[in-house]
Design an enzyme around this catalytic site. Structure first.
Site, PDB file in Angstrom:
ATOM      1  N   GLU A  71      -0.342   8.614  -0.398  1.00 53.02           N
ATOM      2  CA  GLU A  71      -1.271   8.561   0.609  1.00 53.02           C
ATOM      3  C   GLU A  71      -1.177   9.992   1.648  1.00 53.02           C
ATOM      4  O   GLU A  71      -1.120   9.808   2.848  1.00 53.02           O
ATOM      5  CB  GLU A  71      -1.192   7.346   1.337  1.00 53.02           C
ATOM      6  CG  GLU A  71      -1.566   6.076   0.640  1.00 53.02           C
ATOM      7  CD  GLU A  71      -1.775   4.933   1.570  1.00 53.02           C
ATOM      8  OE1 GLU A  71      -2.541   4.083   0.913  1.00 53.02           O
ATOM      9  OE2 GLU A  71      -1.352   4.897   2.623  1.00 53.02           O
ATOM     10  N   GLU A 285      -2.168   0.464  -5.689  1.00 45.17           N
ATOM     11  CA  GLU A 285      -2.210  -0.394  -4.306  1.00 45.17           C
ATOM     12  C   GLU A 285      -3.590  -1.089  -4.413  1.00 45.17           C
ATOM     13  O   GLU A 285      -4.598  -0.485  -4.452  1.00 45.17           O
ATOM     14  CB  GLU A 285      -2.028   0.237  -2.829  1.00 45.17           C
ATOM     15  CG  GLU A 285      -0.415   0.583  -3.091  1.00 45.17           C
ATOM     16  CD  GLU A 285      -0.135   1.033  -1.317  1.00 45.17           C
ATOM     17  OE1 GLU A 285      -0.926   0.614  -0.448  1.00 45.17           O
ATOM     18  OE2 GLU A 285       0.688   1.750  -1.078  1.00 45.17           O
TER      19      GLU A 285
END
Length: 378
Positions: A71, A285
């Site tokens: 991320e 995720e």
């Protein structure tokens, strides 16, 4: 790497689990921040590539999957645009920090990060991949966006939102340059790659793209119309919201901007498939946020089970349509510390008593175990 990491890898390997290792997740040694400003300096490229090489050398015989960054779009935005994460650099109107330049520093930091990935991947490809047989990629936080109104302006705003949140970090690793949607807005403040850097980027620096997907939001154009808050994605000139005409886009979870919108899984996977020539993907995720409450309520997490059933059903369908998705990770195995939310929300399949650290399987843990043991899979 430190001793606990070594133990983790050995334990996974001993249980038949293939570690999926992330080299950097948000933080950076304070020493590098003090010495040269970490991601704001090109010097970080050499230090990160050295760190990566140490990991490849020490653990590559047991690690099949390497992720350079998890991320990066989150820590670049929050660290250098809004200033809500360390190193807390920003400027008006994007945030109120003691130092920083939101109109310049996010682009510099991303440039050094992208080239750090490329250098680490080049080292892995040249010296380790053939003998170790692994893969190397990057993981992006991937919200799906839908137009607030079915208008040309809002549809274009969706494309800008995807460019400023996802393609900004992946386009250079596939096409050797930043998204044209960003060039049109940012202009000369968006860095350029040298001929040598472009060559390095284009020599196949992604074996896979990791997709962290939780939610879908509406996008309203703020470039051609006025908005009360046009800075949801920096200079993308859009307004993001989960609400329209008094109704949420999907059921709201304990995380205020995370809504249950299963169709968003098809949207984001299809986008990655089409934009990046069906580069292999992992859903790295996907999860449901619960509020912290008494253990009896937390264990009975039927909402989490429903969430994963619906998202996996959509993912299964998009895979049948040809998307090259190689794996799926639920976030998370255990309740843990969720960054700025601390211990106030829980994503785990197992309940953790944060006082005693005792772990108790939730209903979702039992459901997921049974799901994995079924004959028919994605």
């Amino acid at each position: 790497m430190n001793y606990p990491f070594y133990v983790f890898v050995i334990c996974c390997f001993g249980q038949g689990i293939k570690p999926f290792v992330t080299l950097n997740h948000y933080d950076i040694p304070q020493l590098l921040e003090d010495r040269y400003g970490s991601w704001l300096s090109s010097e970080i490229q050499l230090d990160f590539s050295y760190f990566a090489q140490v990991c490849f050398e020490a653990f590559g015989d047991r690690v099949t999957y390497w992720t350079t960054f998890n991320e990066p779009n989150v820590f670049i935005y929050d660290g250098y645009l809004t200033g809500t994460y360390p190193p807390s650099r920003c400027s008006y109107p994007f945030g109120n920090c003691s130092y920083g330049d939101s109109a310049l520093e996010p682009y510099i930091a991303t440039h050094n990060l992208v080239l750090s990935h490329a250098t680490a991947a080049e080292i892995y490809r040249k010296y380790y991949q053939e003998k170790q047989g692994g893969m190397i990629g990057i993981v992006i936080s991937a919200t799906w966006f839908e137009p607030y109104d079915d208008t040309p302006a809002d549809r274009l705003a969706v494309q800008r939102s995807l460019a400023f949140s996802f393609a900004w970090f992946v386009d250079p690793l596939v096409y050797g340059d930043y998204p044209p949607e960003m060039r049109q807005v940012v202009g000369s403040r968006l860095p350029t790659f040298s001929v040598e850097e472009r060559k390095k980027l284009l020599e196949g620096k992604l074996d896979f793209i990791g997709v962290n997907h939780y939610t879908t939001l509406y996008v309203k154009d703020c470039m051609f119309s006025s908005c009360s808050s046009p800075y949801s994605l920096g200079e993308a000139s859009v307004y993001l919201t989960g609400e329209k005409d008094g109704a949420y886009i999907g059921e709201q979870t304990a995380m205020s901007v995370f809504f249950v919108v299963p169709r968003g899984m098809e949207g984001i996977v299809s986008y990655v498939k089409e934009r990046y020539n069906n580069t292999p993907m992992f859903i790295t995720e996907n999860g449901y946020a619960q509020p912290t409450s008494v253990i009896e309520d937390s264990l009975n997490d039927t909402k989490r089970i429903e969430y994963h059933e619906k998202y996996l059903a959509v993912l299964s369908e998009v895979v049948r349509k040809g998307a090259d998705v190689r794996g799926y990770f639920i976030w998370s195995l255990l309740d843990n510390f969720e960054w700025l939310h601390g211990y106030l929300i829980r994503f785990g399949l197992h309940y953790v008593d944060f006082q005693t650290l005792q772990r108790t399987p939730k209903w979702s843990a039992t459901w997921y175990k049974e799901f994995l043991c079924e004959d028919n899979k994605i």
